[in-house]
Design an enzyme around this catalytic site. Structure first.
Site, mmCIF file in Angstrom:
data_model
loop_
_atom_site.group_PDB
_atom_site.id
_atom_site.type_symbol
_atom_site.label_atom_id
_atom_site.label_comp_id
_atom_site.label_asym_id
_atom_site.label_seq_id
_atom_site.Cartn_x
_atom_site.Cartn_y
_atom_site.Cartn_z
ATOM 1 N N LYS A 198 24.424 42.871 -42.536
ATOM 2 C CA LYS A 198 25.217 42.561 -41.344
ATOM 3 C C LYS A 198 26.155 41.384 -41.601
ATOM 4 O O LYS A 198 27.301 41.377 -41.144
ATOM 5 C CB LYS A 198 24.299 42.252 -40.150
ATOM 6 C CG LYS A 198 23.539 43.465 -39.641
ATOM 7 C CD LYS A 198 24.389 44.279 -38.671
ATOM 8 C CE LYS A 198 24.048 45.751 -38.634
ATOM 9 N NZ LYS A 198 22.694 46.068 -38.222
ATOM 10 N N LYS A 246 21.449 63.437 -46.814
ATOM 11 C CA LYS A 246 20.962 63.838 -45.501
ATOM 12 C C LYS A 246 22.058 63.666 -44.447
ATOM 13 O O LYS A 246 22.986 62.889 -44.626
ATOM 14 C CB LYS A 246 19.766 62.964 -45.099
ATOM 15 C CG LYS A 246 18.522 63.239 -45.897
ATOM 16 C CD LYS A 246 17.305 62.630 -45.231
ATOM 17 C CE LYS A 246 17.338 61.106 -45.245
ATOM 18 N NZ LYS A 246 16.132 60.508 -44.659
ATOM 19 N N LYS A 248 24.934 59.613 -39.276
ATOM 20 C CA LYS A 248 26.229 59.358 -38.658
ATOM 21 C C LYS A 248 27.085 58.420 -39.483
ATOM 22 O O LYS A 248 28.295 58.511 -39.462
ATOM 23 C CB LYS A 248 26.053 58.859 -37.238
ATOM 24 C CG LYS A 248 25.397 57.521 -37.092
ATOM 25 C CD LYS A 248 25.430 57.159 -35.618
ATOM 26 C CE LYS A 248 24.344 56.208 -35.208
ATOM 27 N NZ LYS A 248 24.152 54.992 -35.918
#
Ligand code: TRP
Length: 335
Positions: free
Chosen positions: A115, A198, A201
């Site tokens: 982050k 996989k 999003k």
């Protein structure tokens, strides 16, 4: 009926739409767990504040995830379903646990470091103490089992550390929560881009089928999936991108349909255009009822509000006991 009285807690992110990967990966297992354990599932709206979402959007995001999760099978009659921000005992426990969490260990958490790298201008204290809030979410119910993906295991390990520190300093109160691993039940839902990865999003929106996708976008996404001109030798090994299509087909199509296309593949008579058309239609039939149910729920504010309200009452009643015990053990006991 509960087969065990182990308590289950899991937080649902309030950002991002559910996709087939979430559905067959986590959701289906949540749905199974709700019959076997006392479950507390909540929308992690406080966690989402770390990135300062627009206040105008918060309500709609919470209504959306709640609706999608219920449409996908979570039953508010069976599980306690609530919004994190409705439970003031969570931030109270968070404050207590913050005194047992060290800056150094929080700074080392890989998700925190990611982050910081992605967003160097917003390294706030809430981001640093994200794992402490998550530990409070779990420990407030004295949960033993937490169904989460691999990416959350480090956070869970920290929750165990905080529980242990609390217990050894003040007295036994918290079980050490373990990740609930679905083992073989965890279905890998392959992306449509043929990458062998996989559905997710963050990876590729166009290769991911969302539960909110309309018929036409599902059709478009499936028809764009990578194929080739077909095998030239009987019973050859399937390339990864073809195997991915078959594995998706196994999730949504009838076994006889899958078997027929497998036979065509083995006989070198397969037409991938036909296979993708079939896959698209079966996927559409699969997604449509979930999408429509979620849409109807999303518009039914009074129903969602009554679900949230009841969930909050149940969760608070349970959380209140933990907090009163924690206060006593810490020595906050003045009257
Ligand atoms: N951090 C989790 C995620 O990103 C969401 C979450 C918040 C959670 N609190 C939790 C998961 C407590 C399990 C238990 O997916």
């Amino acid at each position: 009926m509960a087969i065990e009285n182990k308590i289950v807690v899991s937080g649902i992110r309030s950002t991002g739409k559910l996709h087939l990967g979430n559905y067959f990966g986590a959701m289906q297992n949540y749905v199974k767990m709700q019959d076997d354990y006392p479950c507390y599932f909540f929308v992690a709206d406080y966690h989402s504040l770390t990135t300062h979402p627009d206040p105008k959007d918060l309500r709609a995001s919470v209504y959306r995830v709640l609706s999608e999760n219920i449409a996908a099978g979570l039953d508010p009659e069976k599980v306690t379903l609530y919004a994190q921000s409705d439970i003031p005992e969570i931030p109270e426990l968070y404050l207590m646990l913050n005194m047992l969490a060290y800056k150094g260990e929080l700074e080392k958490v890989p998700t925190f470091k990611d982050k910081v790298r992605q967003n160097p201008n917003n390294v706030n204290a809430g981001l640093l103490t994200y794992p402490v809030l998550m530990a409070a979410d779990i420990l407030i119910h004295r949960a033993s089992l937490v169904p989460v993906g691999k990416d959350q295991e480090q956070h869970l390990e920290m929750a165990r550390n905080f529980a242990q520190r609390f217990n050894s300093r003040y007295g036994e109160l918290f079980p050490e929560p373990q990740p609930f691993n679905f083992g073989d039940a965890l279905v890998k839902v392959m992306s449509l881009d043929g990458s062998g990865g996989k559905m997710s999003k963050s990876e590729n929106e166009n290769a991911t089928i969302y539960l909110a996708d309309d018929d036409d976008s599902i059709r478009k996404k499936v028809m764009k999936a990578k194929t080739d001109s077909g095998p030239i030798e009987a019973n050859s090994l399937m390339p990864e991108y073809i195997a991915s299509l078959f594995s998706l087909m196994r999730l949504v199509s009838a076994p006889a349909t899958v078997a027929a296309f497998e036979e065509h593949f083995n006989q070198c008579t397969i037409r991938y255009g036909d296979m993708k058309k079939q896959l698209a239609e079966d996927m559409i039939e699969f997604v449509r009822p979930i999408r429509e149910k979620a849409k109807a729920l999303e518009l039914d504010a009074p129903l969602l509000q009554s679900i949230l309200k009841r969930g909050a009452e149940q969760a608070r009643a349970h959380a209140a006991f933990t907090i009163s015990e924690a206060r006593k053990l810490i020595g906050i006991n003045y009257y």
